[in-house]
Write a protein that holds these residues in place. Structure first.
Motif, PDB file in Angstrom:
ATOM      1  N   PRO A  10       0.433  -0.889  -0.176  1.00 58.85           N
ATOM      2  CA  PRO A  10      -0.051   0.258  -0.270  1.00 58.85           C
ATOM      3  C   PRO A  10       0.955   1.409   0.420  1.00 58.85           C
ATOM      4  N   THR A  11       0.446   2.884  -0.642  1.00 58.97           N
ATOM      5  CA  THR A  11       1.116   3.768  -0.418  1.00 58.97           C
ATOM      6  C   THR A  11       0.735   4.808  -0.453  1.00 58.97           C
ATOM      7  N   TYR A  12       0.899   5.469   0.202  1.00 58.80           N
ATOM      8  CA  TYR A  12       0.721   7.047   0.346  1.00 58.80           C
ATOM      9  C   TYR A  12       1.072   7.933   0.057  1.00 58.80           C
ATOM     10  N   ASN A  13       1.837   8.398  -0.945  1.00 60.73           N
ATOM     11  CA  ASN A  13       2.769   9.233  -1.181  1.00 60.73           C
ATOM     12  C   ASN A  13       4.278   8.424  -0.482  1.00 60.73           C
ATOM     13  N   ALA A  42      -0.898  -0.723  -4.106  1.00 65.18           N
ATOM     14  CA  ALA A  42      -2.131  -0.205  -3.997  1.00 65.18           C
ATOM     15  C   ALA A  42      -1.653   1.158  -3.752  1.00 65.18           C
ATOM     16  N   ASP A  43      -2.101   2.300  -4.666  1.00 66.69           N
ATOM     17  CA  ASP A  43      -1.317   3.752  -4.012  1.00 66.69           C
ATOM     18  C   ASP A  43      -3.166   4.195  -3.844  1.00 66.69           C
ATOM     19  N   ASP A  44      -2.770   5.423  -3.208  1.00 67.54           N
ATOM     20  CA  ASP A  44      -4.482   5.769  -2.467  1.00 67.54           C
ATOM     21  C   ASP A  44      -4.781   6.750  -3.332  1.00 67.54           C
ATOM     22  N   GLY A  73      -7.484   5.060   3.143  1.00 66.41           N
ATOM     23  CA  GLY A  73      -7.288   4.443   3.821  1.00 66.41           C
ATOM     24  C   GLY A  73      -6.334   3.402   3.977  1.00 66.41           C
ATOM     25  N   LEU A  74      -5.335   2.638   4.939  1.00 64.15           N
ATOM     26  CA  LEU A  74      -4.585   1.519   4.471  1.00 64.15           C
ATOM     27  C   LEU A  74      -5.493   0.480   4.400  1.00 64.15           C
ATOM     28  N   GLY A  75      -6.808   0.652   4.931  1.00 62.03           N
ATOM     29  CA  GLY A  75      -7.097  -0.990   4.957  1.00 62.03           C
ATOM     30  C   GLY A  75      -8.255  -1.609   3.178  1.00 62.03           C
ATOM     31  N   VAL A  76      -8.393  -0.043   2.989  1.00 62.33           N
ATOM     32  CA  VAL A  76      -8.529  -0.585   1.068  1.00 62.33           C
ATOM     33  C   VAL A  76      -7.489  -0.472   1.088  1.00 62.33           C
ATOM     34  N   GLY A  77      -6.469  -0.221   0.788  1.00 59.57           N
ATOM     35  CA  GLY A  77      -5.314  -0.115  -0.122  1.00 59.57           C
ATOM     36  C   GLY A  77      -4.780  -2.107   0.239  1.00 59.57           C
ATOM     37  N   LEU A  78      -4.961  -2.243   1.581  1.00 57.22           N
ATOM     38  CA  LEU A  78      -4.262  -3.735   1.495  1.00 57.22           C
ATOM     39  C   LEU A  78      -5.801  -4.908   1.211  1.00 57.22           C
ATOM     40  N   LEU A  97       3.567  -6.222   2.720  1.00 60.67           N
ATOM     41  CA  LEU A  97       5.002  -5.598   3.215  1.00 60.67           C
ATOM     42  C   LEU A  97       4.542  -4.253   3.136  1.00 60.67           C
ATOM     43  N   ASP A  98       4.858  -3.201   4.014  1.00 62.37           N
ATOM     44  CA  ASP A  98       4.583  -1.392   3.784  1.00 62.37           C
ATOM     45  C   ASP A  98       5.522  -1.034   2.766  1.00 62.37           C
ATOM     46  N   ALA A  99       5.168  -0.386   2.003  1.00 59.55           N
ATOM     47  CA  ALA A  99       6.426   0.075   1.892  1.00 59.55           C
ATOM     48  C   ALA A  99       7.170   1.042   1.281  1.00 59.55           C
ATOM     49  N   GLY A 101      10.301   0.842   3.456  1.00 61.95           N
ATOM     50  CA  GLY A 101      11.623  -0.068   3.882  1.00 61.95           C
ATOM     51  C   GLY A 101      11.719   0.152   5.175  1.00 61.95           C
ATOM     52  N   GLN A 102      11.313   0.704   6.221  1.00 60.74           N
ATOM     53  CA  GLN A 102      11.304   0.310   7.267  1.00 60.74           C
ATOM     54  C   GLN A 102      11.365  -1.327   7.987  1.00 60.74           C
ATOM     55  N   VAL A 103      10.841  -2.333   6.966  1.00 59.43           N
ATOM     56  CA  VAL A 103      10.877  -3.724   7.257  1.00 59.43           C
ATOM     57  C   VAL A 103      11.822  -4.266   5.929  1.00 59.43           C
ATOM     58  N   GLN A 134      13.107  -1.060  16.328  1.00 54.84           N
ATOM     59  CA  GLN A 134      14.026  -0.099  16.579  1.00 54.84           C
ATOM     60  C   GLN A 134      13.129   1.717  16.524  1.00 54.84           C
ATOM     61  N   LEU A 135      11.857   1.718  16.677  1.00 53.52           N
ATOM     62  CA  LEU A 135      11.728   2.126  16.546  1.00 53.52           C
ATOM     63  C   LEU A 135      11.398   4.203  17.682  1.00 53.52           C
ATOM     64  N   SER A 136      11.186   5.239  18.025  1.00 50.11           N
ATOM     65  CA  SER A 136      11.075   5.823  19.100  1.00 50.11           C
ATOM     66  C   SER A 136      10.618   5.454  20.537  1.00 50.11           C
ATOM     67  N   THR A 188      -8.168   4.562   9.340  1.00 48.04           N
ATOM     68  CA  THR A 188      -7.021   4.877  10.349  1.00 48.04           C
ATOM     69  C   THR A 188      -6.741   3.089  10.050  1.00 48.04           C
ATOM     70  N   PHE A 189      -5.671   2.874  10.662  1.00 48.39           N
ATOM     71  CA  PHE A 189      -4.887   1.737  10.983  1.00 48.39           C
ATOM     72  C   PHE A 189      -5.266   0.215  11.527  1.00 48.39           C
ATOM     73  N   ILE A 190      -6.850   0.556  12.481  1.00 52.00           N
ATOM     74  CA  ILE A 190      -7.495  -0.154  12.825  1.00 52.00           C
ATOM     75  C   ILE A 190      -7.501  -1.853  12.354  1.00 52.00           C
ATOM     76  N   SER A 221       5.709   9.754   7.872  1.00 51.60           N
ATOM     77  CA  SER A 221       4.436   8.609   8.687  1.00 51.60           C
ATOM     78  C   SER A 221       3.024   9.407   8.429  1.00 51.60           C
ATOM     79  N   LYS A 222       2.412   7.700   8.270  1.00 51.20           N
ATOM     80  CA  LYS A 222       1.210   8.326   7.889  1.00 51.20           C
ATOM     81  C   LYS A 222       0.478   7.883   9.228  1.00 51.20           C
ATOM     82  N   ASN A 223       0.888   7.123  10.300  1.00 48.03           N
ATOM     83  CA  ASN A 223       0.927   6.929  11.444  1.00 48.03           C
ATOM     84  C   ASN A 223       0.090   7.658  12.542  1.00 48.03           C
TER      85      ASN A 223
HETATM   86  N1  GTP Z   1      -3.177   3.065   0.111  1.00 48.77           N
HETATM   87  C1  GTP Z   1      -2.758   3.515   1.505  1.00 48.77           C
HETATM   88  N2  GTP Z   1      -1.288   3.775   1.641  1.00 48.77           N
HETATM   89  C2  GTP Z   1      -1.489   3.964   3.270  1.00 48.77           C
HETATM   90  C3  GTP Z   1      -2.048   4.856   3.634  1.00 48.77           C
HETATM   91  N3  GTP Z   1      -1.604   4.976   5.321  1.00 48.77           N
HETATM   92  C4  GTP Z   1      -0.536   4.265   4.726  1.00 48.77           C
HETATM   93  N4  GTP Z   1      -0.393   3.591   3.795  1.00 48.77           N
HETATM   94  C5  GTP Z   1       0.594   3.075   3.626  1.00 48.77           C
HETATM   95  O1  GTP Z   1       1.243   1.691   4.228  1.00 48.77           O
HETATM   96  C6  GTP Z   1       2.338   1.579   5.332  1.00 48.77           C
HETATM   97  C7  GTP Z   1       2.631   2.049   6.407  1.00 48.77           C
HETATM   98  O2  GTP Z   1       2.232   2.870   7.064  1.00 48.77           O
HETATM   99  P1  GTP Z   1       3.449   4.299   7.400  1.00 48.77           P
HETATM  100  O3  GTP Z   1       2.499   5.904   6.998  1.00 48.77           O
HETATM  101  O4  GTP Z   1       4.836   3.582   7.292  1.00 48.77           O
HETATM  102  O5  GTP Z   1       2.855   3.669   8.914  1.00 48.77           O
HETATM  103  P2  GTP Z   1       3.862   2.875  10.212  1.00 48.77           P
HETATM  104  O6  GTP Z   1       4.967   2.217   9.392  1.00 48.77           O
HETATM  105  O7  GTP Z   1       3.184   2.578  11.614  1.00 48.77           O
HETATM  106  O8  GTP Z   1       4.401   4.581  10.354  1.00 48.77           O
HETATM  107  P3  GTP Z   1       6.244   4.944  10.419  1.00 48.77           P
HETATM  108  O9  GTP Z   1       6.933   3.814  11.388  1.00 48.77           O
HETATM  109  O10 GTP Z   1       5.960   6.459  11.119  1.00 48.77           O
HETATM  110  O11 GTP Z   1       6.053   4.612   9.134  1.00 48.77           O
HETATM  111  C8  GTP Z   1       2.981   2.877   4.394  1.00 48.77           C
HETATM  112  O12 GTP Z   1       3.943   2.309   2.739  1.00 48.77           O
HETATM  113  C9  GTP Z   1       2.794   3.760   3.834  1.00 48.77           C
HETATM  114  O13 GTP Z   1       2.752   3.985   2.474  1.00 48.77           O
HETATM  115  C10 GTP Z   1      -3.581   5.310   3.323  1.00 48.77           C
HETATM  116  O14 GTP Z   1      -4.323   5.747   3.529  1.00 48.77           O
HETATM  117  N5  GTP Z   1      -3.663   4.209   1.784  1.00 48.77           N
END
Ligand code: GTP
Ligand code: MG
Length: 395
Positions: A10-13, A42-44, A73-78, A97-99, A101-103, A134-136, A188-190, A221-223
């Motif tokens: 999933p990607t969002y910017n 899956a780009d938002d 929304g992340l859920g929609v992307g997934l 996977l997240d896009a 590069g954190q993992v 290794q987060l804050s 939401t990330f729920i 971050s979008k979290n």
């Molecule tokens: N399509 C879509 N993707 C999303 C959305 N929100 C987040 N993502 C993607 O989901 C992944 C996780 O989001 P992050 O912002 O990295 O969340 P996180 O890893 O918990 O937070 P950080 O550790 O701060 O990066 C990334 O690849 C985001 O681009 C969304 O609303 N829509």
């Protein structure tokens, strides 16, 4: 013929990382003999930083890469990503996977290994041997708090990681999961913990595999940790109540109430601003109370308008422009003022002037008249602003 592993990213910017992540994920094929990796980006639709152009170029270069544009929304992307895979790619394993590069994408090899061993759900985890977070400090606190609360309220206790995206599952399990019960369309990330819960309800045989989660180096971050915590708490309570036989849609209600809670906080700040300026105008500028009140009320209205526009209702797409909204907001506030005055007038006519003796002090009736206006005025202001001023326009 090779078996397909579909990996949803999933990607969002994520213009800074998408290309590197795609490359690294595809490199895992070397460690997965007998498999072909296919990627679905899956780009938002709100993702406007150029991720789309980069992704579309990648699609032209490699037929294993696919691109879809999805609703917010992340859920929609997934979920849309997995649905696309099932409809177009005949995958043997669905992964995500997240896009950003954190993992390290080598977690994919371990996730697939668990599915090959007969598990229907493999969960990347920072809390099993070999895993690292290794987060804050705040983020680690959130991850630990959220998973502990989830384990106690929802369970099962032996799953230690609930908020991470890195997972793999079988198509058979995905098809058994009730998407109707999963709040995957909420912004939401729920979806992360909720998906886990619904997968368990659908009979998942699960295993956690180690994962190292690094701090984000690029992009942003979008979290939203506080929002996410609020959602985790209300979601877990909702599931617990349902388990106890109480069918209250607490999660949905709490999501809706969030706007009302924000609106109330803005109202409380506005009352303080109103009172402070009222006193300043009287004491420093020697204005009469009525004139001071007129100016202080307008300053409070402007204060509330700005906070509501840029915080409470910031996600609303409206047909009206900023000035029209400000005009309507002023009219609504005037209406609220009139309601308040009428209520005080009515109570005063009915009960007159008097005192109540509470805790050794005499409290004047007029204090109660003032506070009696708050709930009805609040209902009026919220309802009209919700339905008119910031009316959400569907595209
Ligand atoms: N399509 C879509 N993707 C999303 C959305 N929100 C987040 N993502 C993607 O989901 C992944 C996780 O989001 P992050 O912002 O990295 O969340 P996180 O890893 O918990 O937070 P950080 O550790 O701060 O990066 C990334 O690849 C985001 O681009 C969304 O609303 N829509
Ligand atoms: Mg991230």
């Amino acid at each position: 013929m090779k078996k397909i592993i579909s990996v949803v990213l999933p990607t969002y910017n994520e213009k800074a990382t998408i290309e590197k992540t795609v490359k690294k994920v595809l490199e895992q094929e070397k460690e997965l003999p007998g498999f072909e990796i296919n990627i679905i980006i899956a780009d938002d639709i709100r993702s406007l930083d150029g991720t789309e152009q980069i992704a579309k170029n990648l699609v032209l270069q490699d037929k294993r890469i696919h691109f879809i544009k999805v609703e917010p929304g992340l859920g929609v992307g997934l979920i849309e990503g997995h649905k696309y895979a099932l409809n177009h790619l005949r995958p043997s394993i669905l992964a995500q996977l997240d896009a950003d590069g954190q993992v390290e994408p080598d977690v994919l090899v371990r996730l697939v290994g668990a599915i090959e061993d007969g598990y229907s759900l493999a969960i990347g985890s920072r809390f099993v041997s070999g895993g690292k977070n290794q987060l804050s400090f705040i983020r680690r606190l959130f991850t630990y708090g959220a998973s502990t609360f989830f384990r106690i309220m929802v369970g099962p206790w032996d799953i230690r990681e609930v908020t991470n995206s890195a997972r793999a599952l079988t198509p058979a399990l995905f098809k058994k999961i009730s998407l109707k019960k999963l709040p995957w369309k909420e912004q939401t990330f729920i979806v992360q913990p909720a998906f886990l819960h619904e997968a368990i309800v659908a009979g998942a045989k699960y295993k956690e595999v180690p994962l190292v989660f690094k701090n984000r180096l690029e992009g942003y971050s979008k979290n939203k940790v506080f929002n996410y915590s609020y959602d985790v708490i209300s979601y877990c309570l909702d599931i617990k109540l349902h388990k106890l036989g109480l069918n209250i849609p607490l999660f949905r209600l709490s999501r809706r109430a969030k706007t009302l809670i924000k609106f109330s906080l803005v109202g409380a700040v506005g009352t303080i601003v109103d009172f402070l300026f009222y006193k300043i105008f009287i004491n420093c500028l020697a204005l009469t109370p009525a004139v001071a009140k007129g100016f202080s009320a307008e300053i409070a209205i402007l204060n509330n308008f700005i906070l509501n526009n840029y915080w409470t209702f910031r996600y609303r797409k409206t047909k009206t422009n900023l000035w029209q909204k400000l005009g309507i907001f002023n009219l609504v506030s005037l209406g609220g003022l009139a309601i308040g005055v009428l209520i005080v007038k009515y109570l005063h006519l009915t009960y007159g002037d008097g005192f109540i003796y509470i805790f050794g002090r005499h409290i004047a009736y007029n204090n109660f008249y003032f506070f009696a206006t708050i709930p009805p005025v609040m209902i009026w202001n919220f309802t009209i602003n919700h339905l008119v001023t910031w009316r959400h326009q569907k595209d």
